[in-house]
Motif scaffolding. Structure first.
Motif, PDB file in Angstrom:
ATOM      1  N   ARG A 128      60.913 -81.914 -28.627  1.00  0.00           N
ATOM      2  CA  ARG A 128      60.491 -80.589 -28.190  1.00  0.00           C
ATOM      3  C   ARG A 128      59.697 -79.916 -29.301  1.00  0.00           C
ATOM      4  O   ARG A 128      60.145 -79.848 -30.449  1.00  0.00           O
ATOM      5  CB  ARG A 128      61.701 -79.741 -27.822  1.00  0.00           C
ATOM      6  CG  ARG A 128      62.505 -80.293 -26.643  1.00  0.00           C
ATOM      7  CD  ARG A 128      63.767 -79.497 -26.424  1.00  0.00           C
ATOM      8  NE  ARG A 128      63.500 -78.160 -25.948  1.00  0.00           N
ATOM      9  CZ  ARG A 128      63.441 -77.805 -24.665  1.00  0.00           C
ATOM     10  NH1 ARG A 128      63.668 -78.711 -23.722  1.00  0.00           N
ATOM     11  NH2 ARG A 128      63.190 -76.570 -24.308  1.00  0.00           N
ATOM     12  N   ASP A 134      56.107 -87.569 -13.296  1.00  0.00           N
ATOM     13  CA  ASP A 134      57.394 -86.875 -13.292  1.00  0.00           C
ATOM     14  C   ASP A 134      57.826 -86.644 -11.859  1.00  0.00           C
ATOM     15  O   ASP A 134      57.031 -86.738 -10.924  1.00  0.00           O
ATOM     16  CB  ASP A 134      57.348 -85.561 -14.068  1.00  0.00           C
ATOM     17  CG  ASP A 134      58.578 -85.415 -14.957  1.00  0.00           C
ATOM     18  OD1 ASP A 134      59.688 -85.781 -14.493  1.00  0.00           O
ATOM     19  OD2 ASP A 134      58.445 -84.976 -16.106  1.00  0.00           O
ATOM     20  N   LYS A 140      59.842 -84.146  -9.059  1.00  0.00           N
ATOM     21  CA  LYS A 140      60.261 -82.792  -8.734  1.00  0.00           C
ATOM     22  C   LYS A 140      61.747 -82.779  -8.423  1.00  0.00           C
ATOM     23  O   LYS A 140      62.262 -83.632  -7.699  1.00  0.00           O
ATOM     24  CB  LYS A 140      59.478 -82.266  -7.527  1.00  0.00           C
ATOM     25  CG  LYS A 140      59.779 -80.816  -7.182  1.00  0.00           C
ATOM     26  CD  LYS A 140      58.874 -80.320  -6.063  1.00  0.00           C
ATOM     27  CE  LYS A 140      59.136 -78.854  -5.755  1.00  0.00           C
ATOM     28  NZ  LYS A 140      58.226 -78.340  -4.703  1.00  0.00           N
ATOM     29  N   GLN A 141      62.431 -81.816  -9.003  1.00  0.00           N
ATOM     30  CA  GLN A 141      63.871 -81.716  -8.799  1.00  0.00           C
ATOM     31  C   GLN A 141      64.158 -81.017  -7.470  1.00  0.00           C
ATOM     32  O   GLN A 141      63.791 -79.858  -7.278  1.00  0.00           O
ATOM     33  CB  GLN A 141      64.514 -80.948  -9.958  1.00  0.00           C
ATOM     34  CG  GLN A 141      64.270 -81.590 -11.316  1.00  0.00           C
ATOM     35  CD  GLN A 141      64.698 -83.036 -11.372  1.00  0.00           C
ATOM     36  OE1 GLN A 141      65.876 -83.356 -11.225  1.00  0.00           O
ATOM     37  NE2 GLN A 141      63.746 -83.932 -11.592  1.00  0.00           N
ATOM     38  N   ALA A 198      56.349 -76.370 -23.393  1.00  0.00           N
ATOM     39  CA  ALA A 198      56.701 -75.667 -22.158  1.00  0.00           C
ATOM     40  C   ALA A 198      55.678 -76.030 -21.083  1.00  0.00           C
ATOM     41  O   ALA A 198      54.567 -76.460 -21.384  1.00  0.00           O
ATOM     42  CB  ALA A 198      56.710 -74.166 -22.400  1.00  0.00           C
ATOM     43  N   PRO A 199      56.028 -75.880 -19.806  1.00  0.00           N
ATOM     44  CA  PRO A 199      55.108 -76.252 -18.724  1.00  0.00           C
ATOM     45  C   PRO A 199      54.064 -75.178 -18.440  1.00  0.00           C
ATOM     46  O   PRO A 199      54.288 -73.995 -18.689  1.00  0.00           O
ATOM     47  CB  PRO A 199      56.058 -76.415 -17.533  1.00  0.00           C
ATOM     48  CG  PRO A 199      57.135 -75.414 -17.800  1.00  0.00           C
ATOM     49  CD  PRO A 199      57.333 -75.424 -19.294  1.00  0.00           C
ATOM     50  N   GLU A 255      51.293 -73.611 -15.304  1.00  0.00           N
ATOM     51  CA  GLU A 255      51.513 -73.205 -13.920  1.00  0.00           C
ATOM     52  C   GLU A 255      51.514 -74.386 -12.946  1.00  0.00           C
ATOM     53  O   GLU A 255      52.156 -74.337 -11.901  1.00  0.00           O
ATOM     54  CB  GLU A 255      50.439 -72.188 -13.504  1.00  0.00           C
ATOM     55  CG  GLU A 255      50.534 -70.847 -14.215  1.00  0.00           C
ATOM     56  CD  GLU A 255      49.744 -70.839 -15.524  1.00  0.00           C
ATOM     57  OE1 GLU A 255      49.444 -71.934 -16.054  1.00  0.00           O
ATOM     58  OE2 GLU A 255      49.432 -69.740 -16.006  1.00  0.00           O
ATOM     59  N   VAL A 264      55.157 -76.135 -13.624  1.00  0.00           N
ATOM     60  CA  VAL A 264      56.377 -75.339 -13.403  1.00  0.00           C
ATOM     61  C   VAL A 264      57.120 -75.681 -12.117  1.00  0.00           C
ATOM     62  O   VAL A 264      58.347 -75.819 -12.137  1.00  0.00           O
ATOM     63  CB  VAL A 264      56.049 -73.828 -13.448  1.00  0.00           C
ATOM     64  CG1 VAL A 264      57.153 -73.014 -12.818  1.00  0.00           C
ATOM     65  CG2 VAL A 264      55.866 -73.380 -14.895  1.00  0.00           C
ATOM     66  N   LYS A 304      58.626 -79.615 -13.057  1.00  0.00           N
ATOM     67  CA  LYS A 304      59.490 -79.909 -14.203  1.00  0.00           C
ATOM     68  C   LYS A 304      59.320 -78.836 -15.265  1.00  0.00           C
ATOM     69  O   LYS A 304      58.331 -78.113 -15.291  1.00  0.00           O
ATOM     70  CB  LYS A 304      59.124 -81.289 -14.777  1.00  0.00           C
ATOM     71  CG  LYS A 304      60.277 -82.128 -15.326  1.00  0.00           C
ATOM     72  CD  LYS A 304      61.402 -82.317 -14.356  1.00  0.00           C
ATOM     73  CE  LYS A 304      62.466 -83.297 -14.836  1.00  0.00           C
ATOM     74  NZ  LYS A 304      62.002 -84.694 -14.888  1.00  0.00           N
ATOM     75  N   ASP A 305      60.294 -78.745 -16.167  1.00  0.00           N
ATOM     76  CA  ASP A 305      60.268 -77.682 -17.171  1.00  0.00           C
ATOM     77  C   ASP A 305      59.683 -78.113 -18.504  1.00  0.00           C
ATOM     78  O   ASP A 305      59.708 -77.354 -19.470  1.00  0.00           O
ATOM     79  CB  ASP A 305      61.682 -77.119 -17.386  1.00  0.00           C
ATOM     80  CG  ASP A 305      62.651 -78.181 -17.889  1.00  0.00           C
ATOM     81  OD1 ASP A 305      62.272 -79.367 -17.983  1.00  0.00           O
ATOM     82  OD2 ASP A 305      63.815 -77.822 -18.183  1.00  0.00           O
ATOM     83  N   ARG A 306      59.141 -79.329 -18.590  1.00  0.00           N
ATOM     84  CA  ARG A 306      58.486 -79.798 -19.812  1.00  0.00           C
ATOM     85  C   ARG A 306      57.257 -80.618 -19.448  1.00  0.00           C
ATOM     86  O   ARG A 306      57.167 -81.168 -18.341  1.00  0.00           O
ATOM     87  CB  ARG A 306      59.417 -80.687 -20.647  1.00  0.00           C
ATOM     88  CG  ARG A 306      60.734 -80.078 -21.049  1.00  0.00           C
ATOM     89  CD  ARG A 306      60.590 -78.899 -21.975  1.00  0.00           C
ATOM     90  NE  ARG A 306      59.977 -79.247 -23.264  1.00  0.00           N
ATOM     91  CZ  ARG A 306      59.703 -78.326 -24.199  1.00  0.00           C
ATOM     92  NH1 ARG A 306      59.971 -77.042 -23.981  1.00  0.00           N
ATOM     93  NH2 ARG A 306      59.161 -78.684 -25.349  1.00  0.00           N
ATOM     94  N   GLN A 307      56.313 -80.718 -20.396  1.00  0.00           N
ATOM     95  CA  GLN A 307      55.158 -81.576 -20.220  1.00  0.00           C
ATOM     96  C   GLN A 307      54.698 -82.056 -21.592  1.00  0.00           C
ATOM     97  O   GLN A 307      54.999 -81.432 -22.610  1.00  0.00           O
ATOM     98  CB  GLN A 307      54.021 -80.850 -19.507  1.00  0.00           C
ATOM     99  CG  GLN A 307      53.403 -79.701 -20.296  1.00  0.00           C
ATOM    100  CD  GLN A 307      52.372 -78.945 -19.485  1.00  0.00           C
ATOM    101  OE1 GLN A 307      52.670 -78.364 -18.451  1.00  0.00           O
ATOM    102  NE2 GLN A 307      51.133 -78.958 -19.955  1.00  0.00           N
TER     103      GLN A 307
END
Length: 214
Positions: free
Chosen positions: A72, A100, A102-103, A149-150, A152, A155, A158-161
């Protein structure tokens, strides 16, 4: 970023994109469509002569209970494990895209492929370190990809890129300086990232212990 990306298998494409000066003859570029943590992959770094070279390293720092394959950006100067490596051991990881999932609460998780239009391959920021493989007794070099951080686009998924570097920043990122280039870890603008739905494909596991066979 659970840990999948794709890259070109063409050496000349990578050499041209990253202005590589040496090391191509020793590098083997195998399957590139579903690159996973634990595999050996090409990265760009500076050798002892200050030349930009390609070298193969294993993706992930193997700890007793897990494999650390991402770092991170917010913690890279705070945690000693990352700070020591970031100070002098930085690499650029060539990629054409990353994946990635999607949750979602129910049903199969949608898989997305993310590209940076007009930049294939692009360079993801990374750090590396020597590691002694306990099974072979041999020293290897291992790397992790830096995440931010992601934006737009990312978002909703996922919360990371990954931290994607601009071409003009490659030299500054690899250069060995007393002041590490932490300012290069910024969120890629949304207009530069494109998300394409691949399909409802099972997400690979990311839990500790997955790579105990290394």
């Amino acid at each position: 970023m659970c840990g999948r990306y794709r890259r070109s298998s063409d050496k000349q494409t990578i050499a041209t994109a990253f202005q590589v000066e040496a090391g191509l003859d020793e590098v083997y570029l195998g399957p590139e469509d579903d690159i996973a943590p634990g595999s050996v992959q090409p990265v760009i770094l500076l050798n002892d002569h200050g030349e930009r070279v390609v070298e193969q390293m294993r993706w992930g720092f193997k700890l007793p209970d897990r494999l650390l394959f991402v770092a991170r950006s917010e913690e890279i100067l705070e945690k000693p494990f990352w700070k020591d490596r970031f100070a002098q051991r930085r690499v650029i990881v060539p990629a054409d895209s990353f994946f990635d999932w999607k949750q979602v609460q129910k049903g199969a998780k949608p898989k997305y492929e993310f590209t940076v239009p007009g930049r294939e391959p692009f360079g993801m920021a990374g750090v590396w370190s020597p590691w002694k493989n306990p099974k072979t007794g041999q020293w290897e070099r291992t790397f992790a990809i830096v995440t931010t951080a992601p934006n737009e686009v990312m978002v909703p998924i996922k919360d990371r890129q990954p931290s994607v570097l601009e071409v003009r920043e490659y030299a500054e990122y690899l250069e060995r300086t007393e002041r590490p280039p932490i300012h290069l870890f910024r969120v890629l603008p949304a207009e530069e990232l494109r998300a394409n739905l691949v399909g409802p494909i099972p997400e690979p596991p990311c839990e500790p212990g997955l790579f105990d066979n290394l």
